[in-house]
Scaffold this motif. Structure first.
Motif, short mmCIF file in Angstrom:
data_model
loop_
_atom_site.label_atom_id
_atom_site.label_comp_id
_atom_site.label_asym_id
_atom_site.label_seq_id
_atom_site.Cartn_x
_atom_site.Cartn_y
_atom_site.Cartn_z
N ARG A 51 23.91 95.67 76.92
CA ARG A 51 25.31 95.83 76.56
C ARG A 51 25.65 97.32 76.43
N GLU A 52 24.78 98.09 75.81
CA GLU A 52 25.02 99.52 75.65
C GLU A 52 25.07 100.21 77.00
N MET A 53 24.13 99.92 77.87
CA MET A 53 24.10 100.53 79.19
C MET A 53 25.35 100.15 80.00
N ARG A 54 25.78 98.90 79.92
CA ARG A 54 26.98 98.47 80.63
C ARG A 54 28.22 99.18 80.11
N ALA A 73 28.29 102.77 81.37
CA ALA A 73 28.63 102.87 82.78
C ALA A 73 30.12 102.64 83.00
N ILE A 74 30.71 101.76 82.20
CA ILE A 74 32.15 101.52 82.37
C ILE A 74 32.95 102.70 81.86
N ALA A 75 32.48 103.33 80.77
CA ALA A 75 33.22 104.44 80.18
C ALA A 75 33.10 105.71 80.99
#
Length: 422
Positions: free
Chosen positions: A165-168, A171-173
């Motif tokens: 969740r943190e990595m996703r 990447a979105i930010a």
């Protein structure tokens, strides 16, 4: 109109419940009354409320009836009928009527099949077949094992969700860089263009290969045409040695016929020679058997003659008188002198010797006995020569020929009589 169509039509009408029994012989000749009756029954079977004129007495009534039936079947059942064939009322009309009959027959069969399936379903509701449920049990067991494995893998993935969740989110930010996007798009476009160029090159190569193949085909066709022309010229020209070949072939045929004839004659002559040898062998064996039998007969006769002669000698020795008498009486009582004789084929010897009354023998009697022995030996040699002559004659001439009489019979010399013996 085939026999099969007539048979199918009669079977279908019987199955549909036509009240009259239809035979295949009814349509050998035109029978419009029967055709009209069948058409009316089929129309009523298809549409019971349909009203069709049944008057077919005149020609116009028949035409009107045929047109009405054809129009009804075309509009209601979408079946196209040939009115000319129906009007003929023969086997060709049966072929047209069969179109209507086949539709009704297929509908009846479909209804029967539906009713049968429905009854089977109703019966299967109250039956439980364990054999059909075994496959369902196997499938359920396999699905249960798959659910267990999928649940375990899902549990492991959900455990990694915190880090992912943190990595996703990061990447979105992160802001999107246009330069990198353009670079990736250019690279993709370049790859597509390269593939297009390769495809065009392949197409151009295909065109060039096609032209080269066409040229080769054309060249081969020209060679084929030349070879055909050359073959035709060679077939039209007669070879120079053909006359000689035909002549030699005729001579060979004649020689072969001569060879076959000679070979057949040779086989026949060989068979005749074998038959001749066989007959000669049989004759030789028969003659040999006959000769052996003759020798046995001669030997038996000689033995009998010898036996008789020995008995006579003994009788002569026993007949000597006891009292001395005159010379004349002694001469009368003296036995006759022995003389060996032969009669025909049988040979026998009888030798009798008369001695003196005294104990010693005279020289004359000894000489006579020696002469008799020599004569016996000569007789034996003569008999052997005669037996050889008989064998030669039996081999050379027929067996039935009589035996030659004995030649040169040697008689022993007469014993000299003297008074000094007494």
């Amino acid at each position: 109109m085939s026999f099969r169509d007539l048979r199918n039509f009669t079977e279908m009408t019987r199955a549909l419940g036509y009240p009259r029994l239809i035979s295949m012989e009814n349509f050998r000749t035109p029978n419009f009354t029967l055709v009209a009756e069948i058409l009316i029954w089929l129309v009523k079977r298809y549409e019971p409320q349909m009203d069709i004129p049944t008057d077919v007495d005149t020609e116009s009534d028949r035409i009107f009836f045929i047109k009405a039936v054809a129009q009804f079947m075309a509009t209601k059942a979408h079946i196209k009928l040939n009115t000319k064939r129906l009007y003929q009322a023969d086997g060709y009309a049966v072929k047209e009527i069969l179109k209507i009959t086949s539709v009704l027959y297929s509908a009846m069969k479909t209804k029967q099949m539906a009713l049968g399936e429905q009854t089977e379903e109703e019966n299967s509701k109250f039956k439980f077949d364990l054999g059909s449920r075994i496959s369902d049990l196997k499938a359920a067991r396999q699905l249960a094992s798959e659910v267990t494995s999928k649940g375990a893998s899902l549990y492991d993935l959900l455990g990694k969700e915190v880090d992912l969740r943190e990595m996703r989110t990061a990447a979105i930010a992160r802001p999107l860089e246009i330069n990198e996007t353009e670079k990736a798009l250019r690279a993709a476009i370049k790859e597509v263009l390269e593939s297009v160029e390769k495809t065009k090159d392949m197409l151009s190569n295909v065109v060039s290969d096609e032209t080269s193949l066409d040229a080769k085909i054309e060249k081969k066709n020209q060679e084929l045409e030349r070879n055909r022309k050359r073959l035709q010229t060679l077939q039209s020209v007669r070879p120079a040695f053909m006359d000689e070949y035909e002549k030699i072939e005729e001579d060979l045929q004649k020689q072969y016929e001569t060879f076959v004839e000679k070979f057949r004659n040779l086989c026949f002559l060989e068979s005749q020679l074998d038959e001749y040898h066989r007959l000669e062998q049989e004759r030789f064996e028969e003659a040999e058997n006959t000769m052996r039998m003759m020798q046995n007969v001669l030997r038996e006769e000689e033995e009998r003659d010898l036996t008789k002669s020995s008995l006579k000698d003994e009788d002569s020795d026993m007949d000597v008188p006891e009292d001395e008498g005159s010379d004349s009486d002694m001469e009368e009582c003296r036995p006759s002198k022995p003389r060996p004789t032969r009669n025909g084929i049988t040979t026998g010897r009888a030798a009798r010797f008369v001695g003196n009354m005294q104990g010693g023998d005279s020289d004359e009697t000894e000489d006579s006995e020696i002469d008799v022995d020599e004569d016996d030996e000569e007789d034996d040699e003569g008999e052997e020569e005669e037996s050889k002559d008989l064998e030669d004659d039996s081999l050379e001439g027929p067996v039935s020929r009589g035996v030659r009489p004995s030649k040169g019979v040697i008689r022993p010399p007469l014993l000299e009589e003297s008074d000094n013996d007494f």
